[in-house]
Design a protein around this motif. Structure first.
Motif, PDB file in Angstrom:
ATOM      1  N   ASP A  49       0.819  -1.208   0.000  1.00 50.52           N
ATOM      2  CA  ASP A  49       0.000   0.000   0.000  1.00 50.52           C
ATOM      3  C   ASP A  49       0.856   1.262   0.000  1.00 50.52           C
ATOM      4  O   ASP A  49       0.557   2.232  -0.690  1.00 50.52           O
ATOM      5  N   SER A  50       1.947   1.239   0.767  1.00 50.45           N
ATOM      6  CA  SER A  50       2.827   2.402   0.811  1.00 50.45           C
ATOM      7  C   SER A  50       3.499   2.641  -0.535  1.00 50.45           C
ATOM      8  O   SER A  50       3.707   3.781  -0.930  1.00 50.45           O
ATOM      9  N   ALA A  51       3.845   1.564  -1.228  1.00 50.97           N
ATOM     10  CA  ALA A  51       4.459   1.715  -2.551  1.00 50.97           C
ATOM     11  C   ALA A  51       3.483   2.378  -3.517  1.00 50.97           C
ATOM     12  O   ALA A  51       3.866   3.276  -4.282  1.00 50.97           O
ATOM     13  N   ILE A  52       2.231   1.971  -3.476  1.00 53.82           N
ATOM     14  CA  ILE A  52       1.227   2.569  -4.362  1.00 53.82           C
ATOM     15  C   ILE A  52       1.041   4.046  -4.034  1.00 53.82           C
ATOM     16  O   ILE A  52       1.003   4.894  -4.926  1.00 53.82           O
ATOM     17  N   VAL A  53       0.949   4.373  -2.757  1.00 53.21           N
ATOM     18  CA  VAL A  53       0.814   5.770  -2.342  1.00 53.21           C
ATOM     19  C   VAL A  53       2.053   6.568  -2.743  1.00 53.21           C
ATOM     20  O   VAL A  53       1.958   7.690  -3.242  1.00 53.21           O
ATOM     21  N   TRP A  93       2.311   9.829  -5.184  1.00 55.89           N
ATOM     22  CA  TRP A  93       2.900  11.127  -4.823  1.00 55.89           C
ATOM     23  C   TRP A  93       3.987  11.551  -5.807  1.00 55.89           C
ATOM     24  O   TRP A  93       4.189  12.747  -6.043  1.00 55.89           O
ATOM     25  N   ILE A  94       4.692  10.591  -6.388  1.00 57.93           N
ATOM     26  CA  ILE A  94       5.672  10.937  -7.424  1.00 57.93           C
ATOM     27  C   ILE A  94       4.961  11.570  -8.614  1.00 57.93           C
ATOM     28  O   ILE A  94       5.398  12.593  -9.156  1.00 57.93           O
TER      29      ILE A  94
END
Length: 192
Positions: free
Chosen positions: A68-72, A76-77
């Motif tokens: 989930d953090s990777a997707i978020v 943001w990138i």
């Protein structure tokens, strides 16, 4: 509750910035105020909706957090590319002067949209989250909110485009008159 927090903490952040700046905080005033407001918001939210956080690590849950953090993070990138890409391209092809005029016009053209929508997401998000189990009702509420925003926002943006020239001439120095075409184009574009 989220709307009340935004109403209180938004101006509170501005007051803290001014207070820190008055007492010599300089550029750090923004950072100090943001930290205080963020900690205060976390304390209030945790008090209103208490959650138990254990000390023992649970590695079996980390894979969910990581994905989930990777997707978020990727999201943001893309937000950074979208929000800063125009400035980078203008600098690359036209130089700093054009970037300054564009930045000024862009920020002036955003004023109406920000005024109309600043706290709208903070209010609508929790309301629509409660409707997640009823997709038809959620869709109808979303479409109603979009229509209302359009009925108010489109004329306001067009009015902003019409008043840009007299207001810029009245309130800003001649060096910023070059931003008027940017304000016209972006204000009309925002109406759509």
């Amino acid at each position: 509750i989220v709307a009340y927090l935004a109403i209180v903490l938004g101006p509170g952040n501005s007051v803290l910035i001014l207070a820190f700046a008055y007492f010599g905080g300089h550029a750090y005033s923004y950072i100090f105020a943001s930290i205080i407001v963020t900690v205060l918001r976390a304390i209030i939210c945790w008090w209103l909706a208490p959650t138990h956080v254990g000390i023992r690590p649970r590695p079996n849950r980390w894979k969910y957090l990581a994905s989930d953090s990777a997707i978020v993070g990727i999201g943001w990138i893309f937000v950074a590319i979208i929000s800063q890409g125009d400035y980078c391209l203008l600098k690359l092809f036209h130089g700093k002067g054009v970037v300054g005029v564009y930045w000024y016009g862009f920020n002036l053209s955003l004023q109406t949209v920000i005024l109309l929508t600043a706290n709208l997401s903070a209010v609508l998000f929790p309301v629509m989250t409660k409707m997640k189990d009823n997709p038809a009702r959620l869709h109808d509420a979303y479409m109603r909110a979009t229509r209302i925003l359009m009925v108010i926002g489109a004329p306001a943006c067009l009015l902003q485009a019409a008043l840009a020239s007299p207001l810029i001439h009245q309130f800003f120095s001649p060096e910023w008159y070059g931003s008027m075409p940017v304000v016209y184009i972006l204000s009309i574009g925002m109406a759509f």
